[in-house]
Design a protein around this motif. Structure first.
Motif, mmCIF file in Angstrom:
data_model
loop_
_atom_site.group_PDB
_atom_site.id
_atom_site.type_symbol
_atom_site.label_atom_id
_atom_site.label_comp_id
_atom_site.label_asym_id
_atom_site.label_seq_id
_atom_site.Cartn_x
_atom_site.Cartn_y
_atom_site.Cartn_z
ATOM 1 N N ASN B 193 0.866 -1.183 0.000
ATOM 2 C CA ASN B 193 0.000 0.000 0.000
ATOM 3 C C ASN B 193 0.901 1.231 0.000
ATOM 4 O OD1 ASN B 193 -2.332 -1.489 0.071
ATOM 5 N ND2 ASN B 193 -2.631 -1.294 2.290
ATOM 6 N N GLY B 194 0.376 2.327 -0.479
ATOM 7 C CA GLY B 194 1.281 3.446 -0.704
ATOM 8 C C GLY B 194 0.936 4.716 0.039
ATOM 9 N N PHE B 195 1.288 5.799 -0.588
ATOM 10 C CA PHE B 195 1.080 7.117 0.014
ATOM 11 C C PHE B 195 -0.378 7.552 -0.162
ATOM 12 C CE2 PHE B 195 5.636 7.010 -0.776
ATOM 13 C CZ PHE B 195 6.134 7.542 0.394
ATOM 14 N N ASN B 196 -0.698 8.667 0.453
ATOM 15 C CA ASN B 196 -2.023 9.261 0.251
ATOM 16 C C ASN B 196 -1.868 10.774 0.116
ATOM 17 O OD1 ASN B 196 -1.965 10.415 2.929
ATOM 18 N ND2 ASN B 196 -2.327 8.339 3.679
ATOM 19 N N ASP B 197 -2.979 11.461 -0.083
ATOM 20 C CA ASP B 197 -2.851 12.888 -0.393
ATOM 21 C C ASP B 197 -2.549 13.760 0.829
ATOM 22 O OD1 ASP B 197 -5.339 12.894 0.730
ATOM 23 O OD2 ASP B 197 -6.408 13.360 -1.142
ATOM 24 N N ASN B 198 -2.395 13.134 1.994
ATOM 25 C CA ASN B 198 -1.892 13.914 3.141
ATOM 26 C C ASN B 198 -0.526 14.518 2.838
ATOM 27 O OD1 ASN B 198 -4.065 13.338 4.719
ATOM 28 N ND2 ASN B 198 -3.074 11.729 5.911
ATOM 29 N N ILE B 199 0.192 13.928 1.904
ATOM 30 C CA ILE B 199 1.548 14.425 1.648
ATOM 31 C C ILE B 199 1.544 15.856 1.110
ATOM 32 C CG2 ILE B 199 2.473 12.098 1.319
ATOM 33 C CD1 ILE B 199 2.716 12.630 -1.634
ATOM 34 N N ILE B 200 0.421 16.271 0.515
ATOM 35 C CA ILE B 200 0.340 17.688 0.100
ATOM 36 C C ILE B 200 -0.865 18.383 0.741
ATOM 37 C CG2 ILE B 200 1.577 17.347 -2.083
ATOM 38 C CD1 ILE B 200 -1.305 17.741 -3.393
ATOM 39 N N GLY B 225 -5.907 2.262 -4.437
ATOM 40 C CA GLY B 225 -5.968 0.995 -5.166
ATOM 41 C C GLY B 225 -4.773 0.718 -6.053
ATOM 42 N N ILE B 226 -3.779 1.567 -6.004
ATOM 43 C CA ILE B 226 -2.594 1.321 -6.839
ATOM 44 C C ILE B 226 -1.397 1.079 -5.928
ATOM 45 C CG2 ILE B 226 -1.031 2.296 -8.551
ATOM 46 C CD1 ILE B 226 -3.279 3.406 -9.940
ATOM 47 N N PRO B 227 -0.748 -0.070 -6.081
ATOM 48 C CA PRO B 227 0.363 -0.383 -5.173
ATOM 49 C C PRO B 227 1.560 0.539 -5.367
ATOM 50 C CG PRO B 227 -0.361 -2.329 -6.382
ATOM 51 C CD PRO B 227 -1.015 -1.155 -7.028
ATOM 52 N N LEU B 228 2.280 0.677 -4.291
ATOM 53 C CA LEU B 228 3.549 1.402 -4.314
ATOM 54 C C LEU B 228 4.639 0.396 -4.662
ATOM 55 C CD1 LEU B 228 4.882 4.219 -3.317
ATOM 56 C CD2 LEU B 228 5.390 2.943 -1.238
ATOM 57 N N LYS B 254 -6.229 10.220 -4.582
ATOM 58 C CA LYS B 254 -7.454 9.484 -4.886
ATOM 59 C C LYS B 254 -7.987 10.052 -6.191
ATOM 60 C CE LYS B 254 -9.688 7.263 -1.942
ATOM 61 N NZ LYS B 254 -10.370 6.638 -0.860
ATOM 62 N N PHE B 255 -7.629 9.418 -7.274
ATOM 63 C CA PHE B 255 -7.985 9.974 -8.591
ATOM 64 C C PHE B 255 -9.389 9.565 -9.006
ATOM 65 C CE2 PHE B 255 -7.325 5.893 -10.540
ATOM 66 C CZ PHE B 255 -6.360 5.301 -9.731
ATOM 67 N N GLU B 256 -9.925 8.525 -8.367
ATOM 68 C CA GLU B 256 -11.327 8.175 -8.626
ATOM 69 C C GLU B 256 -11.924 7.563 -7.373
ATOM 70 O OE1 GLU B 256 -11.416 5.470 -11.936
ATOM 71 O OE2 GLU B 256 -11.035 3.742 -10.661
ATOM 72 N N LEU B 262 -11.997 11.776 -10.322
ATOM 73 C CA LEU B 262 -11.912 13.008 -9.527
ATOM 74 C C LEU B 262 -10.749 13.897 -9.944
ATOM 75 C CD1 LEU B 262 -12.438 11.438 -5.969
ATOM 76 C CD2 LEU B 262 -14.175 12.410 -7.477
ATOM 77 N N ASP B 263 -9.682 13.286 -10.402
ATOM 78 C CA ASP B 263 -8.466 14.049 -10.687
ATOM 79 C C ASP B 263 -7.599 13.153 -11.567
ATOM 80 O OD1 ASP B 263 -6.519 15.971 -10.622
ATOM 81 O OD2 ASP B 263 -6.032 15.788 -8.497
ATOM 82 N N SER B 264 -6.565 13.718 -12.132
ATOM 83 C CA SER B 264 -5.626 12.862 -12.857
ATOM 84 C C SER B 264 -4.757 12.121 -11.841
ATOM 85 C CB SER B 264 -4.772 13.698 -13.804
ATOM 86 O OG SER B 264 -4.153 14.734 -13.085
#
Lengths: 396, 408
Positions: B193-200, B225-228, B254-256, B262-264
């Protein structure tokens, strides 16, 4: 044994040198932040709460940022409580006279040029008049807030009756309902004297603060509760208590201290400043009236502003205005703290309302309108005398 | 989680009761000194306690310190800090199957994290399967972070506030090693599992990869849903030292959601190089790491959140005295120096073309006294300069710290 001795020497050396190797506080006159002297314990506690809310609280999309915004914290725009940087300049648009803003339906008066991911920031409507405005310094705002309306009016000369070419006028506005009238406030056709902001269009620091939360950060409060994106009425995203603490913090920030005031060149520069007539708008001395903060009541202070609007000429006319100000009129900015501006603007000067002047001299030379005569006087001075004027201004 | 603690408690109690009956049967598992070690080996190369032939070993470490720090003349005074206590349990299910878990309590019980809980199944020297909560192998510090191994009380800033220190995620992958007389080479590759949008989108007001750890659901499901992807290769040549090259990258936003776009897709990519060596004769230990992060921050977001970062540190540790001291057979007295630097926002302002700062430089001289390799008393002095985004005069911090860290 030798090991014990080495260890003891090291520990002793560190213990005795402890204070010497710690960074000392900068001189008080090198800092813009810090409270006025004489606050009570309760006031100091509120000041600290406001300090945290102003300088440390960073909004995220979960805590109310945006969706449209310019900055995500108060401190982003006012580093060290000093003047802002073009990175967080505000763009205002849509109003060319006192009849009001014609572009409120498309996001006026302020452009929110940033957005949280997934949202699109606002863009300026084609052909609209706009002005870029740099965040001002916060220092000494409580003193300016406590000047009586009568004192401001006494400095005004709308029809230039004294014939000196300077005709300062107050900016008359309809304050929002949440603003409380200050004692002995003067009203004129239902309008009141505003005194904060580059156009002097905010009545008090509560209006200035609530607007900044709403328009700069997209954070709604009970004071300004319409979302800048949806234009819908929103639940408060910041509490009244926090807003009030920030207002108190702004009021209780000290005024900048002078540096090198006794230097001979500085004193000569001050004399030249007066001779040039700069002091007709940049009034050196003002007095406070009664204030809810005892430490601010009935004080004499030296902001170098008359808090009035002046015609600054076509060069500084951005075809945008607020309140009753004309598009070419700007409120005289206080000059106190000018010499410390670079330390909050990343090492460079960004002066005048939009930061277009990159040195104090450039700022002087961009004065037109009512400042034209003083500018010409400065221009006529020999280089050594000009330097003295600059030294004086840097000492403020 | 409750069950885990119950088991752990039972285990500790049972070992304790064994101890009451025959303490001579409790032994420290010897660390493997027969082969050249890499940072990736640090997770198992710890002083575990084992009872008899029971295939379970436990261990841990704790570190506490006092600190007096002054920033621009302002101090909060002295603080005593219990930075962390970590417990680990390992078990050999089979000669080629091992399980290890590591639980960390930080700042008392302010943060409790499972940092590692993974099963290793060795299929071949060059192919060991690892699955569970794994420590993402980015840089060297993330793999080899136990307090007692370091002469410095603070963890390296670049490894904790730019890279996320002790960054672990649920995932699977493989690692392998090959030993030759003069060198060892290893690789690791995992999907987690990877990062999330907390990073920005965080209160640090900067692109801050460690903010990912604030998401309590990250061990439960992937944010998008996309692995790191995470890969590292390490090489140690006997006479030179170890060098590691690592990479991790993936989509952080979270692009969808619920089938709606929702975003690219926005990427985060991290690269690191780490190096460590011991200079022969002088026995000077040098440990260094440098890393770069690249984050696709939307152009319409604030420049406060940078899309490039870099930072690193170098530690130099020089044993001064190494002999029996105060009754400790393998005691040593060391001098050390750390130099570290982080730039959280590499770039220029769109509005002025001027440099974006938001950087930090720090030097930390230190002395340490080790009663053994497992226990260290350390005295650090930090001098630090930190600039804000605009590059205004730096906030200067001085700090004196004294602390202890030990395996137990």
């Amino acid at each position: 044994m030798r090991t014990i001795v080495i260890l003891l020497i090291c520990l002793l050396g560190i213990a005795t040198g402890c204070k010497k190797i710690m960074p000392e506080a900068p001189e008080e006159n090198e800092l813009l932040d810090g409270p006025v002297d004489g606050l009570s314990s309760q006031e100091k506690i509120q000041f600290l709460k406001g300090d945290v809310a102003f300088n440390d609280e960073v909004f995220t999309s979960q805590t109310g940022l945006g969706p449209l915004f310019v900055a995500n914290s108060c401190g982003t725009c006012h580093a060290g409580d000093g003047k802002g940087h073009p990175f967080t300049s505000l763009t205002r648009f849509g109003q060319t006279d006192s009849s009001g803003n014609q572009y409120l339906h498309v996001g006026a008066p302020q452009l929110q040029n940033r957005a949280i991911p997934g949202y699109t920031p606002e863009t300026l409507p084609a052909g609209v008049g706009f002005s870029k405005i740099l965040p001002p310094a916060n220092t000494g705002l409580g003193y300016l807030d406590a000047v009586s309306d009568a004192d401001i009016l006494a400095l005004a000369d709308p029809n230039d009756l004294n014939g000196d070419g300077i005709s300062g006028v107050p900016n008359w506005i309809h304050p929002p309902a949440y603003c409380q009238e200050r004692a002995n406030t003067v009203s004129h056709n239902g309008k009141y004297i505003a005194r904060f902001g580059k156009k002097g269009a905010a009545y008090d620091l509560l209006q200035q603060t609530a607007n900044a939360y709403n328009q700069d950060m997209g954070v709604s409060s009970s004071f300004e509760h319409y979302d800048t994106y949806s234009h819908l009425d929103m639940d408060p995203e910041v509490s009244n208590e926090t807003v009030n603490n920030v207002v108190f913090y702004l009021k209780a920030l000290k005024a900048p201290y002078r540096r090198n005031a006794d230097d001979a060149d500085v004193r000569s520069g001050e004399q030249l400043f007066m001779t040039a007539g700069c002091d007709k708008c940049h009034t050196p001395e003002l007095k406070t009236g009664a204030s809810s903060i005892a430490a601010l009541s009935n004080k004499t202070f030296y902001p170098y502003t008359d808090m009035l609007l002046h015609d600054m000429g076509s060069g500084l006319d951005d075809n945008y205005t607020e309140g009753s100000a004309k598009t070419y009129e700007w409120k005289t900015p206080p000059l106190w703290g000018l010499g410390l501006s670079k330390a909050s603007q990343g090492g460079s000067y960004f002066l005048l309302h939009d930061g277009r002047a990159h040195s104090i001299e450039e700022a002087i030379l961009m004065h037109g309108g009512e400042g034209f005569v003083s500018k010409n006087y400065y221009q006529s001075l020999p280089a050594t005398e000009k330097e003295k004027v600059i030294k004086f201004l840097e000492s403020l | 989680m409750l069950r885990f603690y119950s088991i752990l408690f039972s285990l500790l109690m049972s070992l304790s009761s064994f101890a009451q009956t025959d303490s001579s049967k409790i032994s420290r598992t010897p660390t493997d000194t027969s082969k050249m070690q890499l940072n990736m080996d640090a997770v198992y190369n710890r002083p575990f306690l084992q009872y008899g032939k029971i295939p379970v070993a436990i261990g841990g470490y704790a570190e506490a310190n006092t600190q007096y720090a002054v920033t621009d003349g302002v101090t909060e005074g002295f603080s005593f800090q219990m930075r962390r206590m970590t417990l680990f349990v390992s078990s050999s299910i089979h000669r080629k199957i091992k399980f290890l878990s590591e639980i960390e309590f930080e700042d008392g019980t302010k943060e409790i994290n499972i940092e590692f809980a993974a099963l290793d199944i060795q299929l071949h020297n060059l192919l060991t399967f690892r699955g569970g909560i794994i420590m993402n192998p980015i840089g060297g510090f993330n793999q080899n972070h136990d307090g007692p191994r370091w002469e410095f009380i603070d963890r390296p800033i670049a490894a904790t506030q730019m890279l996320p220190a002790t960054f672990s995620n649920v995932g699977f992958g493989f690692y392998g090693k090959t030993y030759k007389p003069k060198f060892v080479w290893a690789y690791e590759i995992y999907l987690t599992n990877g990062f999330n949008d907390n990073i920005i989108n965080n209160t640090e007001n900067k692109t801050f990869l460690p903010a990912t750890k604030l998401d309590p659901e990250r061990f439960e499901e992937s944010f998008n849903g996309i692995p790191l992807t995470n890969a590292k290769t390490s090489f140690r040549y006997k006479k030179i030292g170890e060098i590691g090259l690592s990479y991790m990258g993936g989509i952080y936003n979270k692009f969808e959601d619920d089938g709606l776009e929702l975003d690219s897709k926005r990427r985060v990519d991290v690269m690191a190089i780490d190096f460590n060596t011991t200079i022969p004769k002088a026995n000077t230990v040098i440990t260094a790491e440098f890393a770069w992060t690249f984050v696709d921050v939307p152009d319409t977001y604030t420049q406060q959140f940078g899309n490039k970062q870099q930072g690193g540190f170098i530690d130099i540790v020089q044993p001064i005295i190494k002999k029996k001291m105060f009754g400790f057979e393998k005691a040593s007295f060391n001098a050390a120096l750390r130099v570290e630097y982080v730039d959280w926002n590499i770039g220029t302002f769109k509005e002025t073309g001027g440099n974006i700062s938001d950087d930090l430089f720090s030097i930390v001289p230190a002395i340490s006294f080790r009663t053994s390799p497992q226990t260290v008393l350390r005295l650090n002095y930090r001098q630090q300069w930190q600039k804000d985004l605009l590059g205004n005069p730096p906030a200067r911090t001085g700090a004196i710290q004294f602390g202890v860290s030990s395996y137990f």
